[in-house]
Design a protein around this motif. Sequence first.
Motif, PDB file in Angstrom:
ATOM      1  N   MET A   1     -26.631  -2.068  -1.760  1.00  0.00           N
ATOM      2  CA  MET A   1     -28.003  -1.644  -1.616  1.00  0.00           C
ATOM      3  C   MET A   1     -28.218  -1.213  -0.164  1.00  0.00           C
ATOM      4  O   MET A   1     -27.815  -1.927   0.753  1.00  0.00           O
ATOM      5  N   PRO A   2     -28.843  -0.061   0.045  1.00  0.00           N
ATOM      6  CA  PRO A   2     -29.096   0.390   1.415  1.00  0.00           C
ATOM      7  C   PRO A   2     -29.942  -0.615   2.199  1.00  0.00           C
ATOM      8  O   PRO A   2     -30.777  -1.326   1.621  1.00  0.00           O
ATOM      9  N   ALA A   3     -29.717  -0.668   3.496  1.00  0.00           N
ATOM     10  CA  ALA A   3     -30.421  -1.617   4.369  1.00  0.00           C
ATOM     11  C   ALA A   3     -31.943  -1.464   4.238  1.00  0.00           C
ATOM     12  O   ALA A   3     -32.674  -2.456   4.248  1.00  0.00           O
ATOM     13  N   ARG A   4     -32.407  -0.250   4.116  1.00  0.00           N
ATOM     14  CA  ARG A   4     -33.845   0.016   3.994  1.00  0.00           C
ATOM     15  C   ARG A   4     -34.421  -0.685   2.752  1.00  0.00           C
ATOM     16  O   ARG A   4     -35.484  -1.286   2.802  1.00  0.00           O
ATOM     17  N   LEU A  10     -36.827  -7.969   0.971  1.00  0.00           N
ATOM     18  CA  LEU A  10     -37.136  -9.166   1.753  1.00  0.00           C
ATOM     19  C   LEU A  10     -38.637  -9.257   2.029  1.00  0.00           C
ATOM     20  O   LEU A  10     -39.242 -10.324   1.867  1.00  0.00           O
ATOM     21  N   LEU A  11     -39.247  -8.148   2.425  1.00  0.00           N
ATOM     22  CA  LEU A  11     -40.687  -8.147   2.712  1.00  0.00           C
ATOM     23  C   LEU A  11     -41.509  -8.429   1.452  1.00  0.00           C
ATOM     24  O   LEU A  11     -42.502  -9.154   1.503  1.00  0.00           O
TER      25      LEU A  11
END
Length: 129
Positions: A1-4, A10-11
């Motif tokens: 999964m891309p970091a973005r 997470l948010l």
Amino acid sequence: MPARERLRLLLDARRTRRSKSAVVEALTEEAARQRRFPGIGFRGDDADRRAWVIGTGLDVWEIIELRQDHRSDEALLDAHPSVDPGALRLARAYYAAYADEIDAEIAANRVSADELLGSYPFIDLATNL
């Protein structure tokens, strides 16, 4: 999964006070249902996500409740132009798969005046707003 996307996940987990895995599970379930029933979307707060038929403005439970309240499909379709035969067919198919969920939403909507007054004694049921 891309970091973005990991950051968004997470948010979202922090915002909803759920674990990341719980957020992923909820997103996965919605995506699977949308793939199985093209034309179904989900809306509402995180704790109260509801299936709706895209293009009608109505939740699936509302279409099923309308059908239960009319004597026939034709009567429903005549009374509610935003519901076309395809939307009704899709709502019925979704209902067949998730009847308990839809029945619970309908039951929550079908409360008597006495139940409403018991929960909200300050409301005026005679007012039509």
